[in-house]
Enzyme design. Sequence first.
Site, PDB file in Angstrom:
ATOM      1  N   CYS A 161       0.823  -1.212   0.000  1.00 11.62           N
ATOM      2  CA  CYS A 161       0.000   0.000   0.000  1.00 11.62           C
ATOM      3  C   CYS A 161       0.857   1.263   0.000  1.00 11.62           C
ATOM      4  O   CYS A 161       2.043   1.240   0.314  1.00 11.62           O
ATOM      5  CB  CYS A 161      -0.947  -0.003   1.193  1.00 11.62           C
TER       6      CYS A 161
ATOM      7  N   CYS B 225       0.823   3.904   2.018  1.00  9.49           N
ATOM      8  CA  CYS B 225       1.392   4.410   3.277  1.00  9.49           C
ATOM      9  C   CYS B 225       2.623   3.609   3.688  1.00  9.49           C
ATOM     10  O   CYS B 225       3.497   4.133   4.371  1.00  9.49           O
ATOM     11  CB  CYS B 225       0.355   4.468   4.387  1.00  9.49           C
TER      12      CYS B 225
END
Length: 172
Positions: free
Chosen positions: A54, A56
Site C-alpha cells: 500500500c 502508506c
Amino acid sequence: MGTTAPTYPEQIAAPFRLELTEAGFEQLLTPEDVENALNKKDGKISLVVLNSVCGCAARAARPGVLLSLFNEVVPDNLYTVFAGMEKAAVNHFRENFLLGVTPTSPNIAILKDGELVEILQRHQIEGKSAGQIADELVGLYNKECNKKNSEEEIAGMRSRFIDRYKVDPLGV
C-alpha cells in the site's frame, strides 16, 4: 487461487521486500520462521515490520523504519513479514503475537520475549511523514533498547539510504 495463495505477483512485492532486506531485515516466510524468531525468552528487542504494497507503507512506513535505525540504540533483531504474500506466516504472527490487536497492514511492532511492547498500526502511520514515524520509533528505542549502532553499521545504512532515496538521511 484460494486463501493461501499470494494476493500479488512476486514481481510487485519484490522491490518492497528488498527495501527492508537490504537494510538487514530477516524475512519470516513461514509460521515456523515467525515462531522461531519471535518466541524467545532472551530479553532482546525485536522490531517486526508487517510489510505491505500500500501507499502508506511505501511513502512513510518503510522509509520511516529505515530512518529510525540511525538512532544510537536500536532493536536487537529486525524482522519483516509480508501481508498478502506469506499468508500463513502473517496469520501466525497476528494470532500469536498480536492477540487482541485489530489486523492492519502495514504495522510496525516491537516485541520482547515474545510479548508485544508497542505497535504502530496503519491508522497511526497514514498521514504521517517518514520522519514522524522515525521519531516515534526512536522514542520507543530510547525507552526499550540497549543495542548500540556501530559507526560501520551507520555508514553502511547511510550509503544504502542515499543510493535508494537520493537523499542523505543525516543531512550532511
